[in-house]
Write a protein that holds these residues in place. Sequence first.
Motif, PDB file in Angstrom:
ATOM      1  N   TYR A   1      -3.191  28.728 -31.494  1.00  0.00           N
ATOM      2  CA  TYR A   1      -4.217  29.774 -31.388  1.00  0.00           C
ATOM      3  C   TYR A   1      -5.345  29.437 -30.426  1.00  0.00           C
ATOM      4  O   TYR A   1      -5.896  30.315 -29.763  1.00  0.00           O
ATOM      5  CB  TYR A   1      -4.806  30.058 -32.788  1.00  0.00           C
ATOM      6  CG  TYR A   1      -5.775  28.993 -33.244  1.00  0.00           C
ATOM      7  CD1 TYR A   1      -5.321  27.783 -33.779  1.00  0.00           C
ATOM      8  CD2 TYR A   1      -7.150  29.161 -33.097  1.00  0.00           C
ATOM      9  CE1 TYR A   1      -6.214  26.790 -34.152  1.00  0.00           C
ATOM     10  CE2 TYR A   1      -8.049  28.165 -33.467  1.00  0.00           C
ATOM     11  CZ  TYR A   1      -7.567  26.980 -33.996  1.00  0.00           C
ATOM     12  OH  TYR A   1      -8.448  25.997 -34.336  1.00  0.00           O
TER      13      TYR A   1
ATOM     14  N   ASN B   1      -4.757  32.623 -28.169  1.00  0.00           N
ATOM     15  CA  ASN B   1      -5.285  33.852 -28.782  1.00  0.00           C
ATOM     16  C   ASN B   1      -5.917  34.793 -27.767  1.00  0.00           C
ATOM     17  O   ASN B   1      -5.894  36.006 -27.945  1.00  0.00           O
ATOM     18  CB  ASN B   1      -6.288  33.522 -29.894  1.00  0.00           C
ATOM     19  CG  ASN B   1      -5.617  33.449 -31.254  1.00  0.00           C
ATOM     20  OD1 ASN B   1      -4.385  33.452 -31.317  1.00  0.00           O
ATOM     21  ND2 ASN B   1      -6.390  33.372 -32.312  1.00  0.00           N
TER      22      ASN B   1
ATOM     23  N   MET C   1      -0.321  31.600 -32.659  1.00  0.00           N
ATOM     24  CA  MET C   1      -1.103  32.541 -31.865  1.00  0.00           C
ATOM     25  C   MET C   1      -1.117  33.892 -32.575  1.00  0.00           C
ATOM     26  O   MET C   1      -0.156  34.276 -33.236  1.00  0.00           O
ATOM     27  CB  MET C   1      -0.456  32.739 -30.491  1.00  0.00           C
ATOM     28  CG  MET C   1      -0.369  31.482 -29.667  1.00  0.00           C
ATOM     29  SD  MET C   1       0.129  31.889 -27.983  1.00  0.00           S
ATOM     30  CE  MET C   1       1.823  32.431 -28.215  1.00  0.00           C
ATOM     31  N   ALA C   2      -2.196  34.634 -32.360  1.00  0.00           N
ATOM     32  CA  ALA C   2      -2.325  35.954 -32.979  1.00  0.00           C
ATOM     33  C   ALA C   2      -1.665  37.052 -32.145  1.00  0.00           C
ATOM     34  O   ALA C   2      -2.015  38.219 -32.264  1.00  0.00           O
ATOM     35  CB  ALA C   2      -3.805  36.273 -33.188  1.00  0.00           C
TER      36      ALA C   2
END
Length: 263
Positions: A69, A73, A104-105
């Motif tokens: 992330y 992100n 990761m988003a």
Amino acid sequence: MDCELKISILSDNLASGNCEAEHGLSFLVEAEGRLLFDTGASDLFLRNAEKMGLDLAAVDTVVLSHGHYDHGNGLQWVRGKRIVMHPGVFAQRISGRSGRDISMAVNRQTLEAQNTIVATREPFRLTDKMTFLGEIARVVPFEAECSTPFHFADGTPDPVADDSALAVETSRGLFVVSGCAHSGICNIVEQARRATGVGKVFGVIGGFHLTAIDSRLEQTVSYLKNVGAEIVMPSHCTGDEAIAEFRRHFKGELMRTGEVFEF
Ligand SMILES: [Zn+2]
Ligand SMILES: [Zn+2]
């Protein structure tokens, strides 16, 4: 540009000037081409770029070092770019220390709908002088057993095989840019030398993932000296004591968000 390589720090753990910091990493790398290396943990890289007067619209390529992330992100805010990465970056992954989801988003589908994805395990030439290193072979003896505190959602260990980096060829040798170096900073430099055929290393910058002053750190210093490294600038996930130790042995300034380094 009156230098061969310019690196602007859009996101890193320390702040300077009017730029904010975060636990993340994002660099604008300009050589004979320009690209964004990682996008940090949020949209901070965009806000800092604006404060620094940098136009990211003129950048067509984004290199993602790995699927954590704090590096990926920011991809949520990326549109219309070529994004180069290892295919393993989208895995769901957990930190064993905190039990926290550190994936990761963003998912591949969403990212692919708005960008062109190049997912490769092999080294990939981005421009005449810049190469994405692909999956890093873990060959250096004191890093071969690089274990991580991470696991996948199903509980199996996560060696972060997707951890990669960038090599820039300059007239003074290779300049290697790393994200977190989960694959080992010396393994990364070895891969850069193999992938480019350039033996001499000029500089190394980015996250080294080293904290303790121990034999691994000392072996890393010796290795980097042996390959000719002059500039060594660790940041992000590198511990303060380790950073101080590298600064004792090599040239290179302390890195903070908002700063621009020319080589
Ligand atoms: Zn990481
Ligand atoms: Zn990181």
